[in-house]
Structure formats: C-alpha cells, structure tokens
Design a protein around this motif. Structure first.
Motif, PDB file in Angstrom:
ATOM      1  N   PRO A  16      -8.603  -2.748 -11.175  1.00  0.00           N
ATOM      2  CA  PRO A  16      -7.457  -2.584 -10.261  1.00  0.00           C
ATOM      3  C   PRO A  16      -6.334  -3.551 -10.624  1.00  0.00           C
ATOM      4  CG  PRO A  16      -9.134  -3.926  -9.225  1.00  0.00           C
ATOM      5  CD  PRO A  16      -9.667  -3.567 -10.599  1.00  0.00           C
ATOM      6  N   SER A  17      -5.117  -3.163 -10.324  1.00  0.00           N
ATOM      7  CA  SER A  17      -3.965  -4.035 -10.562  1.00  0.00           C
ATOM      8  C   SER A  17      -2.844  -3.647  -9.617  1.00  0.00           C
ATOM      9  CB  SER A  17      -3.486  -3.940 -12.019  1.00  0.00           C
ATOM     10  OG  SER A  17      -3.004  -2.640 -12.305  1.00  0.00           O
ATOM     11  N   ALA A  18      -1.961  -4.603  -9.353  1.00  0.00           N
ATOM     12  CA  ALA A  18      -0.813  -4.367  -8.478  1.00  0.00           C
ATOM     13  C   ALA A  18       0.309  -5.302  -8.893  1.00  0.00           C
ATOM     14  CB  ALA A  18      -1.181  -4.590  -7.016  1.00  0.00           C
ATOM     15  N   ASN A  19       1.533  -4.843  -8.718  1.00  0.00           N
ATOM     16  CA  ASN A  19       2.672  -5.704  -9.025  1.00  0.00           C
ATOM     17  C   ASN A  19       3.855  -5.342  -8.128  1.00  0.00           C
ATOM     18  OD1 ASN A  19       4.461  -3.695 -10.532  1.00  0.00           O
ATOM     19  ND2 ASN A  19       2.585  -3.587 -11.751  1.00  0.00           N
ATOM     20  N   LEU A  20       4.709  -6.334  -7.934  1.00  0.00           N
ATOM     21  CA  LEU A  20       5.906  -6.190  -7.118  1.00  0.00           C
ATOM     22  C   LEU A  20       7.058  -6.852  -7.847  1.00  0.00           C
ATOM     23  CD1 LEU A  20       7.299  -5.456  -4.394  1.00  0.00           C
ATOM     24  CD2 LEU A  20       6.615  -7.727  -3.592  1.00  0.00           C
ATOM     25  N   SER A  37      26.141   1.206  -8.840  1.00  0.00           N
ATOM     26  CA  SER A  37      25.146   0.178  -9.088  1.00  0.00           C
ATOM     27  C   SER A  37      24.423  -0.184  -7.803  1.00  0.00           C
ATOM     28  CB  SER A  37      25.801  -1.075  -9.686  1.00  0.00           C
ATOM     29  OG  SER A  37      26.762  -1.606  -8.780  1.00  0.00           O
ATOM     30  N   SER A  38      23.236  -0.792  -7.960  1.00  0.00           N
ATOM     31  CA  SER A  38      22.466  -1.173  -6.790  1.00  0.00           C
ATOM     32  C   SER A  38      21.341  -2.117  -7.193  1.00  0.00           C
ATOM     33  CB  SER A  38      21.880   0.062  -6.101  1.00  0.00           C
ATOM     34  OG  SER A  38      21.060  -0.309  -5.020  1.00  0.00           O
ATOM     35  N   PHE A  39      21.001  -3.035  -6.285  1.00  0.00           N
ATOM     36  CA  PHE A  39      19.781  -3.812  -6.413  1.00  0.00           C
ATOM     37  C   PHE A  39      18.627  -2.981  -5.853  1.00  0.00           C
ATOM     38  CE2 PHE A  39      22.964  -7.154  -6.588  1.00  0.00           C
ATOM     39  CZ  PHE A  39      22.463  -7.978  -7.579  1.00  0.00           C
ATOM     40  N   GLY A  40      17.411  -3.336  -6.261  1.00  0.00           N
ATOM     41  CA  GLY A  40      16.272  -2.586  -5.766  1.00  0.00           C
ATOM     42  C   GLY A  40      14.974  -3.347  -5.933  1.00  0.00           C
ATOM     43  N   THR A  41      13.927  -2.814  -5.331  1.00  0.00           N
ATOM     44  CA  THR A  41      12.582  -3.357  -5.450  1.00  0.00           C
ATOM     45  C   THR A  41      11.622  -2.238  -5.831  1.00  0.00           C
ATOM     46  OG1 THR A  41      12.156  -2.997  -3.089  1.00  0.00           O
ATOM     47  CG2 THR A  41      12.980  -5.169  -3.754  1.00  0.00           C
ATOM     48  N   GLN A  42      10.561  -2.612  -6.506  1.00  0.00           N
ATOM     49  CA  GLN A  42       9.556  -1.634  -6.910  1.00  0.00           C
ATOM     50  C   GLN A  42       8.174  -2.243  -6.740  1.00  0.00           C
ATOM     51  OE1 GLN A  42       9.149  -0.373 -11.111  1.00  0.00           O
ATOM     52  NE2 GLN A  42       9.307   1.720 -10.322  1.00  0.00           N
ATOM     53  N   ALA A  43       7.284  -1.501  -6.093  1.00  0.00           N
ATOM     54  CA  ALA A  43       5.894  -1.917  -5.898  1.00  0.00           C
ATOM     55  C   ALA A  43       4.981  -0.865  -6.519  1.00  0.00           C
ATOM     56  CB  ALA A  43       5.583  -2.084  -4.414  1.00  0.00           C
ATOM     57  N   GLN A  44       3.902  -1.333  -7.142  1.00  0.00           N
ATOM     58  CA  GLN A  44       2.992  -0.409  -7.810  1.00  0.00           C
ATOM     59  C   GLN A  44       1.559  -0.895  -7.669  1.00  0.00           C
ATOM     60  OE1 GLN A  44       3.612   1.663 -11.831  1.00  0.00           O
ATOM     61  NE2 GLN A  44       2.273  -0.018 -12.401  1.00  0.00           N
ATOM     62  N   ALA A  45       0.653   0.045  -7.399  1.00  0.00           N
ATOM     63  CA  ALA A  45      -0.784  -0.223  -7.350  1.00  0.00           C
ATOM     64  C   ALA A  45      -1.475   0.754  -8.284  1.00  0.00           C
ATOM     65  CB  ALA A  45      -1.315  -0.089  -5.926  1.00  0.00           C
ATOM     66  N   LYS A  46      -2.408   0.251  -9.080  1.00  0.00           N
ATOM     67  CA  LYS A  46      -3.057   1.086 -10.087  1.00  0.00           C
ATOM     68  C   LYS A  46      -4.531   0.724 -10.175  1.00  0.00           C
ATOM     69  CE  LYS A  46      -1.986   0.309 -14.365  1.00  0.00           C
ATOM     70  NZ  LYS A  46      -1.247   0.259 -15.658  1.00  0.00           N
ATOM     71  N   VAL A  64       0.002   4.623  -7.745  1.00  0.00           N
ATOM     72  CA  VAL A  64       0.966   4.897  -6.677  1.00  0.00           C
ATOM     73  C   VAL A  64       2.067   3.860  -6.782  1.00  0.00           C
ATOM     74  CG1 VAL A  64       1.358   5.066  -4.202  1.00  0.00           C
ATOM     75  CG2 VAL A  64      -0.796   5.863  -5.166  1.00  0.00           C
ATOM     76  N   SER A  65       3.316   4.304  -6.721  1.00  0.00           N
ATOM     77  CA  SER A  65       4.441   3.371  -6.814  1.00  0.00           C
ATOM     78  C   SER A  65       5.547   3.810  -5.873  1.00  0.00           C
ATOM     79  CB  SER A  65       4.969   3.294  -8.249  1.00  0.00           C
ATOM     80  OG  SER A  65       5.517   4.542  -8.656  1.00  0.00           O
ATOM     81  N   GLY A  66       6.334   2.834  -5.460  1.00  0.00           N
ATOM     82  CA  GLY A  66       7.472   3.105  -4.600  1.00  0.00           C
ATOM     83  C   GLY A  66       8.680   2.317  -5.055  1.00  0.00           C
ATOM     84  N   THR A  67       9.847   2.953  -5.063  1.00  0.00           N
ATOM     85  CA  THR A  67      11.099   2.313  -5.477  1.00  0.00           C
ATOM     86  C   THR A  67      12.109   2.443  -4.355  1.00  0.00           C
ATOM     87  OG1 THR A  67      10.666   2.903  -7.789  1.00  0.00           O
ATOM     88  CG2 THR A  67      12.912   2.243  -7.223  1.00  0.00           C
ATOM     89  N   ARG A  68      12.749   1.336  -4.025  1.00  0.00           N
ATOM     90  CA  ARG A  68      13.742   1.328  -2.966  1.00  0.00           C
ATOM     91  C   ARG A  68      15.027   0.694  -3.473  1.00  0.00           C
ATOM     92  NH1 ARG A  68      10.542   4.311  -1.761  1.00  0.00           N
ATOM     93  NH2 ARG A  68       9.244   4.463   0.139  1.00  0.00           N
TER      94      ARG A  68
END
Length: 231
Positions: A16-20, A37-46, A64-68
């Motif tokens: 398992p792994s995860a990153n933000l 342009s825009s700032f953003g965050t991304q979270a991912q779990a694998k 699974v990943s999410g980008t905002r």
C-alpha cells in the motif's frame, strides 16, 4: 525410503502507498487563447497485492486519486483504476493476461488521443490484453498478442467525443544472430469502430527490424515496413 515430491516456492505481497501534494498549473485548459492558472492539491492512495512463484504470477492493483483546483472548481476530478496482471510459464510457453479498468477525466486521458482537454468529462476505459510467447530455440522466439479497448464518455452530448472500441492483434518473431544483434518481423492488424458516428477503419501492417547492442549503454534499432488502411 525416499519419496520424491514437488516443491513450489511462492511469495505473497501487499504494497500500500499514499501521497499528498500541491501544485501550480499556469495553463489548466492547455489553451493558446485564454490561459487560466490555478493552485491545486492532489491526493492518491494505491495498493498492489498478489502472489509470485517460479512459474506463475498473479497480481491486482487498485488506485484512487482526487485533484482539486483553488480557482477553477469545475476542473476538480476524482479518478480510479483497477488492474489485473497474470502470467504462467509451461516448458517453452508463456501465457499472460492483463486487464485494466480506468475511470478518469478527459482533462488528462485525451492528451495522447484526441487532444480535446479543455473540458472536464468522465471517461471509462476497459482494456483486455492476452498474450502468448513461445521459445522456438535458444535464439528464436515467437510472440502473439491481442489487445481490446472499449472507451466510453459521460455527459458529452454537445462535445465531439464519441464512444469507440479499438482492437489490435500482432504476431512477432525474433531471431538472435549473435549476443549483440537481433532481427525481427511483425505482422499486425488494427480495427477502430465508433458506431455512434458510423466510423470504422481497418489496417494491416508488416514490419522488419534490426536491434544491435553497440555497447553497454548504447543500442541501435531500425524498423521498416508497409501498412494498408481503409476507413
């Protein structure tokens, strides 16, 4: 009394792994007219898990990943994938079966296909890839591979993106002239079908190639062939 028995060593694994992370995108729409342009965050779990032995392998991977985006919320996306990797060796034969299901956004999935990346629409892709390899001799190998891909889009009534299927089949033969030089030949067939717009294309190709190891760090490869396509 000695009784012979089969001994099979196996390895089970789970990784398992995860990153933000955060990022800054100076042109979210990849547009030359109205870049935003825009700032953003991304979270991912694998997670990857499976079993390996000397003659077989089977593994399952999920992501699974999410980008905002802070300034362009309409580009927020959630993506995921589920994949299967399997292989089995039997004497000179090697059989393989890979499969993958992806749920992602056209913002990234269309970069290498249609290039239509200005809108955020969900895309579902199913890919199945069986393969077979046979060792004719210590120098010669024969490989057969089939890949089928089914791609569908959601909520694209007024956008020029259409559901399609793409199938390929290839037969490749390779022969090692020496430790450094290998020649190969490849026969392939492709079919693209988009029934909603009544579009279909078929193509057949034949290639021959040469691969030569110049040194430990340099390799020379050359391929030539013909292809006939109809649509």
């Amino acid at each position: 009394m000695l009784i012979p028995a089969w001994a099979v060593a196996s390895q089970w694994y789970i990784e398992p792994s995860a990153n933000l992370g955060g990022f800054y995108d100076d042109n979210v729409r990849l547009s030359t007219d109205d870049s935003q342009s825009s700032f953003g965050t991304q979270a991912q779990a694998k997670m990857e898990s499976g079993r390996r032995t000397e003659v077989s392998e089977i593994g399952i991977g999920a992501r699974v990943s999410g980008t905002r985006y802070s300034d362009l919320s309409e580009f927020d996306e959630t993506a995921g994938s589920l994949g299967l990797v399997s292989a089995y060796r039997l004497n000179r034969n090697r059989f393989g079966l890979n499969a993958n299901v992806d749920y992602d956004s056209t913002l990234t999935s269309e970069i290498q296909t249609t290039g239509f990346v200005q809108v955020n629409k969900p895309r579902i892709s199913l890919a199945i890839n069986p393969s077979w390899s046979y060792s004719l001799s210590p120098r010669a190998t024969l490989d057969a591979q089939v890949k089928y891909q089914d791609v569908s889009y959601e909520d694209v009534q007024f956008i020029p993106l259409y559901d399609y299927t793409f199938a390929t089949a290839a037969l490749t033969s390779a022969y090692a002239l020496s430790e450094r030089t290998t020649v190969s030949g490849r026969l392939s067939y492709d079919q693209y079908d988009a029934p909603k717009v009544d579009t279909r294309s078929n193509s057949v190709g034949l290639e021959v190639g040469l691969n030569h190891l110049l040194s430990e760090t340099w390799t020379f490869s050359s391929f030539a062939g013909i292809r006939h396509a109809s649509s």
